[in-house]
Design a protein around this motif. Sequence first.
Motif, short mmCIF file in Angstrom:
data_model
loop_
_atom_site.label_atom_id
_atom_site.label_comp_id
_atom_site.label_asym_id
_atom_site.label_seq_id
_atom_site.Cartn_x
_atom_site.Cartn_y
_atom_site.Cartn_z
N LYS A 137 0.83 -1.20 0.00
CA LYS A 137 0.00 0.00 0.00
C LYS A 137 0.87 1.25 0.00
O LYS A 137 0.57 2.23 -0.69
CB LYS A 137 -0.93 0.00 1.22
CG LYS A 137 -1.90 1.15 1.28
CD LYS A 137 -2.83 1.02 2.47
CE LYS A 137 -3.84 2.16 2.51
NZ LYS A 137 -4.77 2.01 3.67
N THR A 240 -7.19 -10.81 1.44
CA THR A 240 -6.34 -9.94 2.27
C THR A 240 -5.93 -8.67 1.55
O THR A 240 -6.00 -7.57 2.13
CB THR A 240 -5.09 -10.71 2.72
OG1 THR A 240 -5.48 -11.90 3.39
CG2 THR A 240 -4.24 -9.85 3.63
N PHE A 243 -8.84 -6.22 1.23
CA PHE A 243 -9.30 -5.77 2.55
C PHE A 243 -8.33 -4.77 3.18
O PHE A 243 -8.75 -3.75 3.73
CB PHE A 243 -9.49 -6.99 3.45
CG PHE A 243 -9.95 -6.65 4.84
CD1 PHE A 243 -11.25 -6.22 5.07
CD2 PHE A 243 -9.09 -6.77 5.92
CE1 PHE A 243 -11.68 -5.92 6.35
CE2 PHE A 243 -9.50 -6.46 7.20
CZ PHE A 243 -10.80 -6.04 7.43
N ILE A 244 -7.04 -5.07 3.10
CA ILE A 244 -6.04 -4.23 3.77
C ILE A 244 -5.67 -3.01 2.95
O ILE A 244 -5.58 -1.90 3.47
CB ILE A 244 -4.77 -5.06 4.08
CG1 ILE A 244 -5.11 -6.22 5.03
CG2 ILE A 244 -3.69 -4.17 4.67
CD1 ILE A 244 -5.62 -5.77 6.38
N THR A 246 -7.13 -1.53 -0.01
CA THR A 246 -8.13 -0.58 -0.53
C THR A 246 -9.46 -0.63 0.20
O THR A 246 -10.25 0.30 0.09
CB THR A 246 -8.41 -0.87 -2.02
OG1 THR A 246 -8.95 -2.20 -2.14
CG2 THR A 246 -7.12 -0.78 -2.84
N GLY A 247 -9.72 -1.72 0.91
CA GLY A 247 -11.02 -1.85 1.57
C GLY A 247 -12.17 -1.99 0.59
O GLY A 247 -13.33 -1.80 0.95
N GLY A 248 -11.86 -2.30 -0.67
CA GLY A 248 -12.89 -2.43 -1.69
C GLY A 248 -13.11 -1.20 -2.52
O GLY A 248 -13.78 -1.24 -3.55
N ASN A 252 -16.18 0.84 -4.95
CA ASN A 252 -16.22 -0.62 -5.14
C ASN A 252 -15.37 -1.10 -6.32
O ASN A 252 -15.60 -2.17 -6.87
CB ASN A 252 -17.66 -1.11 -5.33
CG ASN A 252 -18.52 -0.86 -4.11
OD1 ASN A 252 -18.07 -0.94 -2.98
ND2 ASN A 252 -19.79 -0.54 -4.34
N LEU A 259 -14.17 -10.37 -0.43
CA LEU A 259 -14.35 -9.21 0.43
C LEU A 259 -15.83 -8.83 0.52
O LEU A 259 -16.32 -8.45 1.58
CB LEU A 259 -13.54 -8.03 -0.10
CG LEU A 259 -13.66 -6.71 0.68
CD1 LEU A 259 -13.27 -6.91 2.13
CD2 LEU A 259 -12.81 -5.63 0.02
N ASN A 263 -18.04 -8.59 3.89
CA ASN A 263 -18.80 -7.40 4.26
C ASN A 263 -20.26 -7.74 4.57
O ASN A 263 -20.83 -7.26 5.55
CB ASN A 263 -18.74 -6.35 3.15
CG ASN A 263 -17.38 -5.68 3.06
OD1 ASN A 263 -16.60 -5.71 4.01
ND2 ASN A 263 -17.09 -5.08 1.92
N LYS A 267 -20.03 -7.15 8.29
CA LYS A 267 -20.23 -5.71 8.34
C LYS A 267 -21.71 -5.36 8.34
O LYS A 267 -22.16 -4.49 9.10
CB LYS A 267 -19.54 -5.05 7.15
CG LYS A 267 -19.55 -3.53 7.18
CD LYS A 267 -18.75 -2.96 6.01
CE LYS A 267 -18.74 -1.44 6.03
NZ LYS A 267 -17.94 -0.89 4.89
#
Length: 307
Positions: A137, A240, A243-244, A246-248, A252, A259, A263, A267
């Motif tokens: 990242k 992973t 998720f780590i 961009t978080g999607g 989206n 992921l 969620n 979530k």
Amino acid sequence: MDKTKSGGLTAFRRFMNNDNVVGYVFSFPFIFGFICFSLIPIVMSLNYSFTDYSLGTKTANYIGFANFIELFHDEVFGKSILKTLQYVFISVPLKLIFALLVAFLLTRNSRMVTLYRSLYYVPSLVGGSVAVALVWKQLFARKGLFNTILTDMGLERINWFGDEALAIYPLMLMAIWQFGSSMIIFAAGLKEIPETYYEAAEIDGANGVQRFFSITLPCLSPIILYNLVMQTISAFMTFTQAFIITGGGPNNGTLLYALNVYNQAFKYNKMGYACAMSWIMLVVMSIITVVIFKTSKFWVFNETGED
């Protein structure tokens, strides 16, 4: 009494000396683990997919195929499938190409070949970890290494994770970087190709490129099939990185299917809906795997000449 004990002991010894019993004893841990941690959860997931089950509730109401019907009206679900297919169809072939190329280079005679193989295999061991995802990242951040190289070359910075169209590509590059396991399998396959094939081709005047496409690839085709199936299944389950890193997001643009399932389950607390999504993905993966196997008869080389 003694005769009874002696007879029972003899029968027990005969029982334990039975090869089938020994096999059952050694396979029991796997069978137990498979039933408890795979088979039972699979059956429960199928059951929950027909309910409105949510975490924390003791009861679940059966709603039939409502979850499956809702999926096909869910725009986020459709987008996650398309993004996952894009991720799979681009990253898997490139990973296999790089793995084969590196394996081909590392099968040359060299004293350091064992060290090189170990170094190339390391990313496959740590590539899916949270720590490496965080490093990745930072590499593609606004002021990360890749943008620093671009600015040093006089080019503009790229907002990798802020552009919906570009955000998926760093995730693909991370997947391609993890080619070590496929490379090791390819290297083992290359060692099994008889040298006499190459010697005969060289005598006939075939150059290196011709030998690669006429001997190496056909002889490696069963291993290519194995790696293709295994890496395709693995890519569909990627979680992973998205998720780590961009978080999607954004919008989206990197919401890979695994992921999205996470969620929905944890979530949004829609476990029944998430189970239905999991079964849809199982069907999709099964169809693609069957297609790969059915088409393999056209490109997988079999020395016996049988399909």
